[in-house]
Design a protein around this motif. Structure first.
Motif, PDB file in Angstrom:
ATOM      1  N   VAL A  13       1.060  -0.914   0.054  1.00 30.57           N
ATOM      2  CA  VAL A  13      -0.119  -0.405  -0.158  1.00 30.57           C
ATOM      3  C   VAL A  13       0.890   1.499  -0.636  1.00 30.57           C
ATOM      4  CG1 VAL A  13      -1.653   1.392   1.157  1.00 30.57           C
ATOM      5  CG2 VAL A  13      -1.897  -1.185   0.816  1.00 30.57           C
ATOM      6  N   LEU A  14       1.897   1.167   0.437  1.00 34.55           N
ATOM      7  CA  LEU A  14       3.172   2.511   1.253  1.00 34.55           C
ATOM      8  C   LEU A  14       3.682   2.590  -0.691  1.00 34.55           C
ATOM      9  CD1 LEU A  14       3.831   4.429   2.427  1.00 34.55           C
ATOM     10  CD2 LEU A  14       5.907   3.332   3.338  1.00 34.55           C
ATOM     11  N   SER A  15       3.784   1.063  -1.412  1.00 31.41           N
ATOM     12  CA  SER A  15       4.209   1.410  -2.189  1.00 31.41           C
ATOM     13  C   SER A  15       3.195   2.215  -3.619  1.00 31.41           C
ATOM     14  CB  SER A  15       5.053  -0.053  -2.836  1.00 31.41           C
ATOM     15  OG  SER A  15       6.504   0.182  -2.267  1.00 31.41           O
ATOM     16  N   ILE A  16       2.287   1.928  -3.192  1.00 33.37           N
ATOM     17  CA  ILE A  16       1.355   1.846  -4.366  1.00 33.37           C
ATOM     18  C   ILE A  16       1.015   3.370  -4.069  1.00 33.37           C
ATOM     19  CG2 ILE A  16      -1.373   2.270  -5.435  1.00 33.37           C
ATOM     20  CD1 ILE A  16      -0.526  -0.728  -4.950  1.00 33.37           C
ATOM     21  N   ALA A  17       0.918   4.063  -2.749  1.00 34.49           N
ATOM     22  CA  ALA A  17       0.097   5.630  -2.613  1.00 34.49           C
ATOM     23  C   ALA A  17       1.785   6.594  -2.540  1.00 34.49           C
ATOM     24  CB  ALA A  17       0.232   5.945  -0.812  1.00 34.49           C
ATOM     25  N   ALA A  18       2.802   6.038  -3.014  1.00 33.05           N
ATOM     26  CA  ALA A  18       3.704   6.966  -3.102  1.00 33.05           C
ATOM     27  C   ALA A  18       4.366   6.859  -4.187  1.00 33.05           C
ATOM     28  CB  ALA A  18       5.515   5.886  -2.662  1.00 33.05           C
ATOM     29  N   TRP A  19       4.384   6.112  -4.890  1.00 28.71           N
ATOM     30  CA  TRP A  19       3.971   5.380  -6.878  1.00 28.71           C
ATOM     31  C   TRP A  19       3.116   6.740  -6.979  1.00 28.71           C
ATOM     32  CZ3 TRP A  19       7.481   3.455 -10.381  1.00 28.71           C
ATOM     33  CH2 TRP A  19       7.040   3.492 -11.706  1.00 28.71           C
ATOM     34  N   SER A  20       1.396   7.348  -7.014  1.00 26.75           N
ATOM     35  CA  SER A  20       0.810   7.993  -6.700  1.00 26.75           C
ATOM     36  C   SER A  20       1.377   9.023  -6.916  1.00 26.75           C
ATOM     37  CB  SER A  20      -0.662   7.498  -6.371  1.00 26.75           C
ATOM     38  OG  SER A  20      -0.643   7.760  -5.397  1.00 26.75           O
ATOM     39  N   LEU A  21       2.191   9.374  -5.836  1.00 24.12           N
ATOM     40  CA  LEU A  21       2.221  10.716  -5.467  1.00 24.12           C
ATOM     41  C   LEU A  21       3.252  11.566  -7.106  1.00 24.12           C
ATOM     42  CD1 LEU A  21       3.034  10.651  -2.016  1.00 24.12           C
ATOM     43  CD2 LEU A  21       1.441  11.269  -2.699  1.00 24.12           C
ATOM     44  N   THR A  22       3.965  10.819  -7.184  1.00 21.58           N
ATOM     45  CA  THR A  22       5.265  10.806  -8.743  1.00 21.58           C
ATOM     46  C   THR A  22       4.624  11.128  -9.624  1.00 21.58           C
ATOM     47  OG1 THR A  22       5.458   8.790  -9.155  1.00 21.58           O
ATOM     48  CG2 THR A  22       7.068  10.228  -7.423  1.00 21.58           C
ATOM     49  N   THR A  23       2.865  10.781  -9.883  1.00 24.64           N
ATOM     50  CA  THR A  23       2.363  10.816 -11.261  1.00 24.64           C
ATOM     51  C   THR A  23       2.138  12.646 -11.224  1.00 24.64           C
ATOM     52  OG1 THR A  23       0.041  10.192 -10.081  1.00 24.64           O
ATOM     53  CG2 THR A  23       1.262   8.223 -10.726  1.00 24.64           C
ATOM     54  N   GLY A  24       2.076  13.365 -10.646  1.00 22.76           N
ATOM     55  CA  GLY A  24       1.712  14.323 -10.889  1.00 22.76           C
ATOM     56  C   GLY A  24       2.785  15.659 -11.340  1.00 22.76           C
ATOM     57  N   VAL A  25       3.782  15.128 -11.689  1.00 17.94           N
ATOM     58  CA  VAL A  25       5.083  16.138 -11.211  1.00 17.94           C
ATOM     59  C   VAL A  25       5.206  16.628 -13.044  1.00 17.94           C
ATOM     60  CG1 VAL A  25       7.725  15.456 -10.659  1.00 17.94           C
ATOM     61  CG2 VAL A  25       6.469  14.696  -9.289  1.00 17.94           C
ATOM     62  N   ASP A  26       5.919  16.881 -13.293  1.00 15.77           N
ATOM     63  CA  ASP A  26       5.491  17.438 -15.269  1.00 15.77           C
ATOM     64  C   ASP A  26       7.041  16.748 -15.724  1.00 15.77           C
ATOM     65  OD1 ASP A  26       3.404  18.367 -14.815  1.00 15.77           O
ATOM     66  OD2 ASP A  26       3.685  20.344 -14.821  1.00 15.77           O
ATOM     67  N   MET A  27       8.383  17.007 -14.670  1.00 10.54           N
ATOM     68  CA  MET A  27       9.562  17.104 -14.916  1.00 10.54           C
ATOM     69  C   MET A  27       9.915  15.166 -14.815  1.00 10.54           C
ATOM     70  SD  MET A  27      11.237  20.415 -13.817  1.00 10.54           S
ATOM     71  CE  MET A  27      12.546  19.740 -12.119  1.00 10.54           C
ATOM     72  N   PRO A  28      10.748  14.408 -15.944  1.00  9.04           N
ATOM     73  CA  PRO A  28      10.727  13.342 -15.962  1.00  9.04           C
ATOM     74  C   PRO A  28      11.932  12.991 -14.928  1.00  9.04           C
ATOM     75  CG  PRO A  28      10.242  14.143 -18.223  1.00  9.04           C
ATOM     76  CD  PRO A  28      10.397  14.793 -17.375  1.00  9.04           C
ATOM     77  N   GLU A  29      13.208  14.315 -14.874  1.00  5.85           N
ATOM     78  CA  GLU A  29      13.831  13.871 -14.189  1.00  5.85           C
ATOM     79  C   GLU A  29      13.811  13.988 -12.572  1.00  5.85           C
ATOM     80  OE1 GLU A  29      13.760  16.792 -15.931  1.00  5.85           O
ATOM     81  OE2 GLU A  29      13.994  16.072 -18.130  1.00  5.85           O
ATOM     82  N   ALA A  30      12.423  14.811 -12.666  1.00 10.97           N
ATOM     83  CA  ALA A  30      12.818  14.328 -11.142  1.00 10.97           C
ATOM     84  C   ALA A  30      11.939  13.464 -10.441  1.00 10.97           C
ATOM     85  CB  ALA A  30      11.766  15.740 -10.388  1.00 10.97           C
ATOM     86  N   TYR A  31      10.685  12.810 -11.086  1.00  9.23           N
ATOM     87  CA  TYR A  31      10.233  11.498 -10.189  1.00  9.23           C
ATOM     88  C   TYR A  31      11.477   9.972 -11.057  1.00  9.23           C
ATOM     89  CZ  TYR A  31       7.687  11.733 -15.031  1.00  9.23           C
ATOM     90  OH  TYR A  31       7.612  10.473 -16.051  1.00  9.23           O
ATOM     91  N   GLN A  32      11.937  10.022 -11.572  1.00  9.55           N
ATOM     92  CA  GLN A  32      13.332   8.964 -12.079  1.00  9.55           C
ATOM     93  C   GLN A  32      13.471   8.227 -10.855  1.00  9.55           C
ATOM     94  OE1 GLN A  32      15.902   9.610 -14.891  1.00  9.55           O
ATOM     95  NE2 GLN A  32      15.703   7.719 -15.454  1.00  9.55           N
ATOM     96  N   PHE A  33      14.068   8.721 -10.098  1.00  8.82           N
ATOM     97  CA  PHE A  33      14.914   8.613  -9.034  1.00  8.82           C
ATOM     98  C   PHE A  33      14.046   8.025  -7.684  1.00  8.82           C
ATOM     99  CE2 PHE A  33      17.260   8.393  -4.308  1.00  8.82           C
ATOM    100  CZ  PHE A  33      18.153   7.746  -4.973  1.00  8.82           C
ATOM    101  N   PRO A  34      12.679   8.798  -7.535  1.00  9.97           N
ATOM    102  CA  PRO A  34      12.325   8.637  -6.301  1.00  9.97           C
ATOM    103  C   PRO A  34      10.846   6.979  -7.103  1.00  9.97           C
ATOM    104  CG  PRO A  34      11.400  10.911  -6.128  1.00  9.97           C
ATOM    105  CD  PRO A  34      13.346   9.879  -7.721  1.00  9.97           C
ATOM    106  N   ARG A  35      10.860   6.805  -8.079  1.00 10.98           N
ATOM    107  CA  ARG A  35      10.522   6.109  -8.740  1.00 10.98           C
ATOM    108  C   ARG A  35      11.167   4.758  -8.753  1.00 10.98           C
ATOM    109  NH1 ARG A  35       5.859   7.431 -13.921  1.00 10.98           N
ATOM    110  NH2 ARG A  35       4.418   8.268 -12.168  1.00 10.98           N
ATOM    111  N   THR A  36      12.076   4.608  -8.982  1.00  8.89           N
ATOM    112  CA  THR A  36      13.447   3.905  -9.115  1.00  8.89           C
ATOM    113  C   THR A  36      12.999   3.132  -7.629  1.00  8.89           C
ATOM    114  OG1 THR A  36      14.436   4.857 -10.601  1.00  8.89           O
ATOM    115  CG2 THR A  36      15.396   2.670  -9.546  1.00  8.89           C
TER     116      THR A  36
END
Length: 147
Positions: A13-36
C-alpha cells in the motif's frame, strides 16, 4: 505469519501510494529516482511475501520475540544521525550511522574483524552515494568535516 503478511500488505500500500504521488510531476528527471526506489521497495515487499509464505509452508516459525530494545536503539541512532548531519556532513554522519546501526542490529558479536568488515561496507556504500548524488544527479548534500 499474519503479522508478516500485514507488514507486507502495508509495504504494498505504501509503495502504491508513493508511486501515485509522483504522477503529478511534470519533469521526468524529478521523479525518475524516486520511482526507481519505490519500484525496488515494491519488489522487496513481494520477495518478503514469498519468503513468508515459503517459511509458513514448511512449517517453520521464527519463534523469536520482536527486538523492541534493538529497534529503539536504532531509532535513537537515527535521531542522533539527523542531529549531527549538518555539523559533520552527510557522508561522515551516514558512515557512522551505518556502522553503529548494523552493529546494534546484527546478531553476531562486535569484534575487530566484524567492525572492519562493516566499516568497509559502509565506506563502499557511502562512496556509491557520493557518486550517485554528486556526480550523476548533481544534488547538494549537507557539507561537513570531510565533504
Amino acid at each position: 505469519m499474519l503479522r508478516e503478511l500485514a507488514i507486507v500488505a502495508f509495504m504494498f500500500v505504501l509503495s502504491i501510494a508513493a508511486w501515485s504521488l509522483t504522477t503529478g510531476v511534470d519533469m521526468p528527471e524529478a521523479y525518475q529516482f524516486p520511482r526507481t526506489v519505490i519500484a525496488v521497495m515494491f519488489i522487496m515487499a513481494a520477495i518478503q511475501m514469498i519468503q513468508t509464505l515459503v517459511v509458513r509452508g514448511r512449517g517453520k516459525t521464527h519463534g523469536d520475540r520482536f527486538p523492541f530494545a534493538d529497534v529503539a536503539k536504532a531509532l535513537v541512532c537515527m535521531l542522533v544521525y539527523f542531529a549531527i548531519m549538518e555539523r559533520v556532513g552527510f557522508y561522515t554522519a551516514g558512515f557512522l550511522f551505518f556502522v553503529i546501526a548494523t552493529s546494534i542490529l546484527q546478531a553476531e558479536p562486535v569484534s575487530v574483524r566484524t567492525l572492519a568488515r562493516r566499516s568497509g561496507i559502509a565506506g563502499a556504500f557511502m562512496a556509491a552515494l557520493f557518486v550517485l548524488f554528486n556526480m550523476i544527479l548533481a544534488v547538494q548534500t549537507p557539507s561537513g568535516i570531510l565533504i
